[in-house]
Design an enzyme around this catalytic site. Structure first.
Site, short mmCIF file in Angstrom:
data_model
loop_
_atom_site.label_atom_id
_atom_site.label_comp_id
_atom_site.label_asym_id
_atom_site.label_seq_id
_atom_site.Cartn_x
_atom_site.Cartn_y
_atom_site.Cartn_z
CB CYS A 190 -0.93 -0.01 1.22
SG CYS A 190 -2.27 -1.21 1.09
CB CYS A 330 8.90 -0.44 -9.01
SG CYS A 330 9.73 -0.06 -7.46
#
Length: 366
Positions: A190, A330
């Protein structure tokens, strides 16, 4: 109208008027012993509503401390409690809500050495954790002890809820749905993908509702089904699940902390470069590779970069060889650092962009 048992608190009067929910159901809640693993985003609504509904004995386990970045979603904690153990902060709020509820805070980490002892004696477990080693550990321990488990998960704009119950070897568990643990860095956290606080409320409240159904027998709980929620379209879907007949029952606990979940590499192991330097090298001809998942890159990626999800990199030796000299990024730098470390282990040198895609955008990426 249902007559309210004089032994029961008036605070539960509204739920006692519900069809099929009377004093007997309330007593089942009062007598229940429930363990909640995690006092974070999902744990906040779970603990609040289970306290409010009158579950008599609640154990809350969380080894973490309250951080300012938690407060937008972990609404059981307050600003004044930053730095305090989450389990103790949550327990204080629960006791303030209903002093009659017996609350036991545990500020320790669940491990293969203590999981069976901690879970034993509880009628139900709720897992609101955000890492895969703990999810598998909780499910496996519940299967061994034959304790039902309410599971919830959130990421970005989506959430899932189910009730897992080994049922003496005939029911569905987390391992039937996810038989193979993900590799390190394969699934974003998250912290990387982001999450809305309100989504925690939706999924956590649903978990609490499923817990009440399991404990009282009211309604039909989610055994054999996974409820899937999409916050962007405000829709629910259901996915039927069944036990894998070829799967052997779990008989001992397995430590997955080194083989699944998130990481990444240690900071000292990663060969990182800044976003600005990465873009400069791309202009000079270096290959820039986005290792995020397809749904993530749908929101944008660096012009000229190649998309190659981390899972494909880890599974395809040919793809690995093509990455020699590349620069990986990423969502926040963790997965690309994990890939860098993994590739270095097989003799392929790459670089990882510190802080990931947001840093590249801030540095002027198209």
């Amino acid at each position: 109208m249902t007559t309210i048992d004089p032994d029961l608190s008036p605070r539960h009067a509204r739920q006692l008027r519900l069809p099929g929910f009377g004093p007997a159901e309330q007593r089942r809640l009062r007598d229940a012993r429930v363990l909640v693993v995690g006092a974070g985003g999902l744990g906040a609504p779970v603990l609040s509503y289970l306290t409010g509904v009158g579950v008599g004995h609640l154990t809350v386990l969380d080894a973490d401390r309250v951080d300012e970045s938690n407060l937008h979603r972990q609404v059981i904690h307050a600003t004044a409690e930053i730095g305090e153990p989450k389990a103790e902060s949550a327990a204080r709020r629960m006791r303030a809500l209903d002093p009659a509820v017996h609350v036991t805070p545990l500020t320790q980490t669940l491990t293969v050495d203590n999981a069976l002892d901690i879970i034993a004696g509880h009628d139900l477990v709720l897992d609101g954790t955000d890492n895969f080693p703990t999810r598998y550990l909780v499910s496996d321990a519940c299967e061994i002890l034959d304790v039902p488990l309410v599971w919830g998960s959130i990421l970005a704009y989506a959430g899932q809820v189910s009730v897992f119950d080994a049922a003496g070897g005939s029911g569905v568990t987390y391992r039937d749905v996810h038989p193979v643990p993900p590799r390190p860095g394969e699934v974003p956290s998250c912290a990387e993908a982001g999450v809305l606080g309100m989504l925690c409320g939706v999924i956590g409240s649903t978990m609490a509702l499923e817990a009440v159904k399991v404990l009282t027998g009211v309604g039909e709980d989610l055994r054999g089904r996974i409820a899937l929620f999409d916050a962007l379209t405000m829709t629910w879907a259901q996915l039927p699940v069944r036990r894998d007949p070829s799967r052997a029952p779990v008989t001992e606990l397995e430590d997955l902390t080194l083989t699944c979940g998130l990481p990444g590499a240690d900071a000292g192991d990663a060969r990182e470069i800044s976003a600005r330097e990465a873009l400069k090298r791309q202009r000079d001809g270096a290959l820039l590779v986005d290792v995020r998942e397809a749904e993530e890159v749908a929101g944008g990626m660096v012009a000229g970069a190649r998309h190659l999800p981390l899972g494909e990199i880890t599974e395809d030796p040919a793809a690995q060889q093509e990455l020699a000299g590349a620069i990986l990024y990423c969502a926040a730098g963790k997965r690309s650092a994990a890939a860098q470390k993994m590739l270095a282990g097989v003799g392929i040198e790459v670089l990882s962009v510190a802080d990931g895609y947001p840093a590249l955008v801030a540095a002027g990426a198209d």
